[in-house]
Design an enzyme around this catalytic site. Sequence first.
Site, PDB file in Angstrom:
ATOM      1  N   LYS A   1       2.931   7.273   4.759  1.00 51.93           N
ATOM      2  CA  LYS A   1       2.155   6.031   4.693  1.00 51.93           C
ATOM      3  C   LYS A   1       1.744   5.532   6.080  1.00 51.93           C
ATOM      4  CE  LYS A   1       4.974   3.685   1.915  1.00 51.93           C
ATOM      5  NZ  LYS A   1       5.418   2.606   0.994  1.00 51.93           N
TER       6      LYS A   1
ATOM      7  N   ARG B   1      14.311  -1.191  -8.061  1.00 54.91           N
ATOM      8  CA  ARG B   1      12.869  -1.149  -8.283  1.00 54.91           C
ATOM      9  C   ARG B   1      12.565  -1.192  -9.769  1.00 54.91           C
ATOM     10  NH1 ARG B   1      10.269   0.555  -3.704  1.00 54.91           N
ATOM     11  NH2 ARG B   1       8.547  -0.615  -4.634  1.00 54.91           N
TER      12      ARG B   1
ATOM     13  N   PRO C   1       0.825  -1.204   0.000  1.00 49.88           N
ATOM     14  CA  PRO C   1       0.000   0.000   0.000  1.00 49.88           C
ATOM     15  C   PRO C   1       0.864   1.261   0.000  1.00 49.88           C
ATOM     16  CG  PRO C   1      -0.798  -1.593   1.610  1.00 49.88           C
ATOM     17  CD  PRO C   1       0.527  -2.100   1.119  1.00 49.88           C
ATOM     18  N   GLU C   2       0.572   2.168  -0.918  1.00 50.05           N
ATOM     19  CA  GLU C   2       1.289   3.432  -1.004  1.00 50.05           C
ATOM     20  C   GLU C   2       0.359   4.544  -0.544  1.00 50.05           C
ATOM     21  OE1 GLU C   2       3.260   3.828  -4.791  1.00 50.05           O
ATOM     22  OE2 GLU C   2       4.086   1.812  -4.691  1.00 50.05           O
TER      23      GLU C   2
END
Length: 269
Positions: free
Chosen positions: A57, A259, A2-3
Site C-alpha cells: 500500500k 476486524r 485505502p487498500e
Amino acid sequence: MPELPEVEVTRLGITPHVLHQTVTDIVIRNGRLRWPIPDDINQIKQQPITKVRRRAKYLLLDTPVGSAIVHLGMSGSLRVLPAGTAPEKHDHVDLALSSGEILRYNDPRRFGAWLWQPVDTKHHVLAKLGPEPLTDVFTADYLQQKAKGKRTAIKQFIMDNHIVVGVGNIYANESLFSAGIHPQKAAGEVTPQALTVLVDEIKAVLAFAIQQGGTTLKDFKNADGKPGYFAQELQVYGKGGLPCPKCGTELAEVKIGQRATVYCSQCQQ
C-alpha cells in the site's frame, strides 16, 4: 482505509502527470503525520521522477537520488492540480512539478506517511513484505507452503502482509465469499484445491476492484477527485444480517482479529 486497489488506482491516475517531471519544490505545511516527515525528503528537489511504483500500500516516486515513499493511511489522497491552487484544510504536502502542476497530499486524520529511501537502499517499512497478489509469484503452491500447519484463521492469514501484501479487510471478505471458504477455518486445514480457488479469487477481486476505480466507503477519492465504484459490487462486506446473494441465508457477522467479518454459513465451509 485505502487498500491495494485504491493505491493502485492512485498510482495509475498520477503517473501521466508526474512521470519524467522534475520536482521544482516540496512544500510541507504539516509534517506531523504517522511518522514525522524526514528532512532528507528535501533531496527530491530538482530531481526528475523516473518511475512511479506501488509496493503493497506504499507509493514510491523514484528519482536518481532516492525515492519518496507515500502511504495514504486512513484518509489520505493525492490529487494533481494546477499550480497556484490555494491549499485547503488538511492539504499537508505539495510537490511542485516542472509541468506547472502540483501533486497535493490531503490527509484529514494524518495517519499517512511521507518517507525517504536513498538510492540502493530499502526502507524498513518495505523490508519484510510478502509477494504482490497480482504477480505470478503469488500461487496456490506458495500459499499452501505458507499455510502448512497454521492454526490461524484463513482470513487473518491472507491479511498478513508477511504472507501476501494488499489483501485488506474488504477484499479478504469478498475473496473468501467468492471462494466458498469459511473465514474462521484454520489456514492449515484449507485443502489445496480450495487454496487454488482462493488465489484465483483474490486476484480476480483485486483486479476487478482496480477496474472499478477502487472502493469508496467514506474518504477515498482518486487523483481526479472522483470516488471508486467497487462499493456497488460488494457481495458481503458491510452486509451482515442481509440475505446471501447466492442462497438467501442471512449473512453472519463476527470479529476476526478485531476486524468485521461477514460470511454465509451455507456457502462458506
